[in-house]
Design an enzyme around this catalytic site. Structure first.
Site, mmCIF file in Angstrom:
data_model
loop_
_atom_site.group_PDB
_atom_site.id
_atom_site.type_symbol
_atom_site.label_atom_id
_atom_site.label_comp_id
_atom_site.label_asym_id
_atom_site.label_seq_id
_atom_site.Cartn_x
_atom_site.Cartn_y
_atom_site.Cartn_z
ATOM 1 N N HIS A 267 -9.814 -6.136 -2.380
ATOM 2 C CA HIS A 267 -9.216 -5.204 -3.326
ATOM 3 C C HIS A 267 -7.877 -5.417 -3.441
ATOM 4 C CE1 HIS A 267 -9.257 -1.328 -5.608
ATOM 5 N NE2 HIS A 267 -7.708 -1.435 -5.367
ATOM 6 N N GLU A 268 -7.156 -5.829 -2.278
ATOM 7 C CA GLU A 268 -5.681 -5.665 -2.420
ATOM 8 C C GLU A 268 -5.317 -7.221 -2.811
ATOM 9 O OE1 GLU A 268 -3.764 -3.343 -2.406
ATOM 10 O OE2 GLU A 268 -5.344 -1.812 -1.682
ATOM 11 N N HIS B 267 -5.330 -7.387 -6.437
ATOM 12 C CA HIS B 267 -4.166 -6.979 -7.169
ATOM 13 C C HIS B 267 -2.858 -7.769 -6.856
ATOM 14 C CE1 HIS B 267 -5.083 -2.683 -8.289
ATOM 15 N NE2 HIS B 267 -5.422 -2.563 -7.051
ATOM 16 N N HIS C 12 -3.266 -11.108 -9.120
ATOM 17 C CA HIS C 12 -3.248 -10.596 -10.466
ATOM 18 C C HIS C 12 -1.785 -10.796 -10.721
ATOM 19 C CE1 HIS C 12 -3.348 -6.993 -13.764
ATOM 20 N NE2 HIS C 12 -3.342 -8.016 -14.188
HETATM 21 ZN ZN LIG Z 1 -6.196 -0.808 -6.262
#
Ligand SMILES: [Zn+2]
Length: 284
Positions: free
Chosen positions: A232-233, A236, A239
């Site tokens: 998940h991190e 980010h 991104h």
């Molecule tokens: Zn998040």
């Protein structure tokens, strides 16, 4: 205890009601029928009808599964109450977590501590990064003597190997320590943008999580939730690192708000795909 915990701030009821009234007034002044119309216009969803359609679609797909699961939880509580010699009255919100845990244990005989043995931290981190490298056509290089805020922190340069171009930097602050925040967060330390001289300012991301620290004699092991957290991190972080925009203010999370969690959640689900999760696992 549950009701008391969730009733701690009784003032909130009045404040929420007041917020709703003020929001409706703002929307009306701006020429919208509802605050939902006003708030969604510049989101990916665009309008309340699309949101309702999404929710209806979700209900069609998971509604039946959810009600079947609920029936199993109720049955389990009834059985539990009988075993304890108590009368079953109702199934309450605060029963959900307790009986869900019991149901998982009963159905799958799952011991999360044993699952951890398949996910040694170092192997998971290295594999997760190499999955991102392959997916995005990038290459990471560990920086030799980085200037960091704690000796545990690692710094990676992220390169485009075809263009031989530095794309960004990634800090990994992985281990829990005294006075460090808990949970997982990605900080965007510097946005990517095009400078006046047309050169790209390289973005910098920092992943800060509270994983156990390996010692000289034992490996640190991750739960499945922690494995999902790192994906998940990283979603980010990359991104931000992969952003190509002229304006720093439009970098990474400065997108439509209902897109912010898209790269992270996409990658979080990606790690559960059998083809990927098998590469993440190793025997210790
Ligand atoms: Zn998040």
């Amino acid at each position: 205890m549950y009701i008391a915990y969730h009733s701690r701030y009784t003032d909130n009821v009045r404040l929420v009601q007041e917020t709703l009234v003020l929001r409706a007034r703002v929307a009306n002044i701006c020429g919208y029928n509802t605050f939902a119309e006003f708030a969604l216009e510049h989101q990916m969803a665009k309008n309340p009808a699309n949101v309702q359609h999404f929710l209806d679609n979700l209900e069609t797909k998971i509604g039946l599964l959810a009600s079947e699961n609920r029936k199993k939880l109720v049955q389990l509580k009834k059985k539990d109450m009988k075993n304890l010699g108590k009368e079953y009255v109702d199934f309450y919100t605060w029963d959900e977590a307790y009986y869900s845990h019991m149901l998982t244990k009963e159905m799958f005989d799952l011991n999360t501590e044993h699952v951890k043995e398949y996910f040694p931290l170092k192997h998971v981190i290295q594999t997760a990064i190499s999955i991102f490298e392959n997916l995005l056509g990038l290459q990471t290089k560990r920086a030799g003597s980085p200037n960091v805020w704690h000796p545990d922190v690692e710094l990676y340069e992220v390169w485009d190997p075809i263009e031989n171009l530095l794309v960004g930097h990634l800090y990994l602050d992985l281990y829990s320590r005294k006075n460090k925040c808990t949970g997982g967060t990605t900080f965007y330390l510097r946005p990517g943008f095009v400078q006046i001289d047309k050169l790209r300012e390289c973005p910098v991301s920092a992943i800060v999580v509270d994983f156990p620290k390996p010692s000289n004699t034992s490996q640190a092991l991750l739960s499945l939730t922690q494995v999902k957290t790192i994906f998940h991190e990283l979603g980010h972080a990359f991104h931000n690192i992969c952003t190509k925009t002229k304006w720093g203010g439009l970098c990474s999370s400065n997108v439509e708000h209902d897109f912010v969690e898209m790269p992270s959640q996409l990658m979080e689900n990606w790690c559960l795909q059998p083809s990927q999760s098998t590469t993440l696992q190793t025997e210790i």
